[in-house]
Each structure stands twice: as C-alpha cells, then as structure tokens.
Motif scaffolding. Structure first.
Motif, PDB file in Angstrom:
ATOM      1  N   LYS A 154       0.836  -1.193   0.000  1.00  0.00           N
ATOM      2  CA  LYS A 154       0.000   0.000   0.000  1.00  0.00           C
ATOM      3  C   LYS A 154       0.873   1.245   0.000  1.00  0.00           C
ATOM      4  O   LYS A 154       1.700   1.438   0.896  1.00  0.00           O
ATOM      5  CB  LYS A 154      -0.917  -0.004   1.230  1.00  0.00           C
ATOM      6  CG  LYS A 154      -1.881   1.178   1.294  1.00  0.00           C
ATOM      7  CD  LYS A 154      -2.914   1.128   0.192  1.00  0.00           C
ATOM      8  CE  LYS A 154      -3.949   2.209   0.351  1.00  0.00           C
ATOM      9  NZ  LYS A 154      -4.913   2.248  -0.768  1.00  0.00           N
ATOM     10  N   ASN A 156       0.473   5.151   0.286  1.00  0.00           N
ATOM     11  CA  ASN A 156      -0.560   6.103   0.701  1.00  0.00           C
ATOM     12  C   ASN A 156      -0.317   7.530   0.226  1.00  0.00           C
ATOM     13  O   ASN A 156      -1.261   8.288   0.018  1.00  0.00           O
ATOM     14  CB  ASN A 156      -0.662   6.106   2.238  1.00  0.00           C
ATOM     15  CG  ASN A 156      -1.136   4.764   2.777  1.00  0.00           C
ATOM     16  OD1 ASN A 156      -2.195   4.279   2.408  1.00  0.00           O
ATOM     17  ND2 ASN A 156      -0.324   4.153   3.639  1.00  0.00           N
ATOM     18  N   GLU A 166       8.143   7.252   1.840  1.00  0.00           N
ATOM     19  CA  GLU A 166       7.363   6.078   2.234  1.00  0.00           C
ATOM     20  C   GLU A 166       8.007   4.795   1.707  1.00  0.00           C
ATOM     21  O   GLU A 166       8.054   3.780   2.408  1.00  0.00           O
ATOM     22  CB  GLU A 166       5.939   6.208   1.703  1.00  0.00           C
ATOM     23  CG  GLU A 166       4.999   5.136   2.234  1.00  0.00           C
ATOM     24  CD  GLU A 166       3.555   5.375   1.792  1.00  0.00           C
ATOM     25  OE1 GLU A 166       2.705   4.520   2.123  1.00  0.00           O
ATOM     26  OE2 GLU A 166       3.278   6.392   1.119  1.00  0.00           O
ATOM     27  N   SER A 187      -0.787   2.440  -7.536  1.00  0.00           N
ATOM     28  CA  SER A 187      -1.065   3.813  -7.122  1.00  0.00           C
ATOM     29  C   SER A 187      -1.165   4.738  -8.331  1.00  0.00           C
ATOM     30  O   SER A 187      -2.089   5.554  -8.440  1.00  0.00           O
ATOM     31  CB  SER A 187       0.038   4.302  -6.172  1.00  0.00           C
ATOM     32  OG  SER A 187      -0.150   5.649  -5.825  1.00  0.00           O
TER      33      SER A 187
END
Length: 255
Positions: A154, A156, A166, A187
């Motif tokens: 994931k 974000n 990240e 993403s």
C-alpha cells in the motif's frame, strides 16, 4: 510527400519520418540538459536521409526551439492525430509521460473534443516509477519480470516527495521490493483512472500512450481501475506525439 514529426518531451525526444501514409523511420534519444540540442541532433539525423523532407513539425515542451520547423503544434492535438492514425476506433487517449499525464477525448475524425492535463505532481508519472525502480536497484524496462507474482504494498502518499520517503520506510521494514514496485504501479494507475473518469465517456475505448504503455503490468492495472476489459496500445506508443506531428504536417502541406 515526406513529413518529419519531432516531439520534444521531458524525458525523451522522438522523431518520425512519414511518407504518404506510412512511417519510414522512427528514432528517440534522451532529452539532454538542453532540449534544443536534442531536437537539433535528431533533426540533423533525419535530414541526412536520402529522401528530401517536405515539411517539419514540432510538438511537446520544446516545440518552439527548432528554427527549421514549418509548424509548431500542441502535444494535445498531435496525440489525438497520432492515436487516430494508429487506432481510429479509440475515443479516449490516456498518456502517462515523464513529467505529466493527459486524458484526451476525440471524435470520429480524430479531432480533440476535450482534455485534462495533470502536471502538478510527479507521483502519477513515468519519472516517479523510474525513480522507484532505481531505488530498488533495478531498471524500468525490467518491470514486468520484476513484479511477477508480487503482492502490491500500500502506497498512501499522493506526493512524489513523500511517496519516496514512504518507499524508503517500506524497504526498512523488509517489505519485498517487488511488492513496493507493484504498489507504485497500482497507485499510479488508480489515480490516473480516477483522473480519466472525470472526462472519459461511459465504457471508453482507451488508447494508452507514452513509455509506460509498453509494460503489461501497467496496461492490466490501468484497465482494471478503469473497469474495462483492456486498453489498446501500439508498439510505437511512445512515438504517438511525433507520429501525430508528422501526419498533421502532411495535411497542412497539402492544404
């Protein structure tokens, strides 16, 4: 009649020689620190062909930099013409470039009916994915093999700067690099699809252009997020703007 289309992009500079109704040569080089020099280099390479060039058209970020150009046309118009030449059945174009992403809708004649451009954030672009592959010590042209059997991590962050931080954090947690890369793919495609759906018709027939359209994982992810069976593309998808410029050059010269 021979037309030369030149597309000065943020990452690559592309050139296409077009004769009558077919492509006779296509070439690209990385856009250097001087986009003007990259354009001039490709221009000189192409005019060294044996056949005389009748018209030169430039497009892209650096379209105003080549003095020898007969016409300078926006990349939106050229992408529409290039897509219509390669796949006239499509009514929507999604282009993910090195520095921006674009969604363009066209009519049955290949003319632009509307468009949206996202040039405010690099997190949805090819440059971001290229950065990610370098971070995991691989190359972007190996992405299909790299993410095979991966499970997307994931991601974000909606900003390229924070997304890179990240990614560093995920690597520090021993998250598999292939999962991180696939997470970045998801993403990019998710935000591109959401962006496209603001403009695209219901059940759009999508042509996917730009360098990332070469990769199966990108095509499959984008189609899934658009909720369509598949997106169309072409082996020359990265040359869409240059092809359109060359096609439009022929049309303008005939007029």
């Amino acid at each position: 009649m021979i037309s030369l289309g030149l597309d000065s992009g943020s990452s690559m500079t592309k050139a296409v020689l077009f004769k009558d109704d077919h492509i006779i040569k296509a070439k690209m080089i990385p856009t250097s620190i001087s986009p003007r020099k990259s354009l001039e280099e490709l221009y000189l390479d192409m005019i060294n062909e044996k056949e005389r060039i009748d018209v030169v058209v430039t497009t892209g970020y650096g379209r105003n930099l080549l003095e020898q150009a007969d016409f300078k046309i926006t990349e939106i118009t050229c992408h529409a013409a290039g897509t219509f030449f390669m796949n006239p059945d499509c009514n929507t174009i999604i282009d993910i470039g090195g520095q921006d992403s674009k969604v363009i809708t066209i009519d049955d004649l290949g003319c632009v009916t509307d468009f949206l451009m996202n040039d405010k954030c690099a997190a949805g672009t090819g440059r971001f994915l290229e950065m990610t592959m370098k971070r995991v010590e691989s190359e972007i042209d190996k992405i299909d093999i790299f993410v095979k059997d991966a499970k997307p991590a994931k991601i974000n962050s909606m900003c390229a700067v924070f997304a890179e931080s990240e990614i560093v954090g995920l690597l520090a947690q021993d998250i598999p690099p292939e999962d991180i890369v696939l997470g970045c793919v998801e993403s990019i495609c998710q935000r591109t699809a959401a962006f496209a759906q603001k403009l695209a018709p219901v059940n759009p027939k999508v042509f996917f252009s730009g360098g990332l359209a070469q990769f199966d994982v990108m095509k499959q992810s984008l189609a899934r997020h658009l909720r369509i069976k598949e997106v169309a593309t072409d082996p020359l998808c990265q040359y869409t703007g240059a092809i359109g410029a060359a096609v439009l050059g022929i049309q303008k010269k005939k007029r």
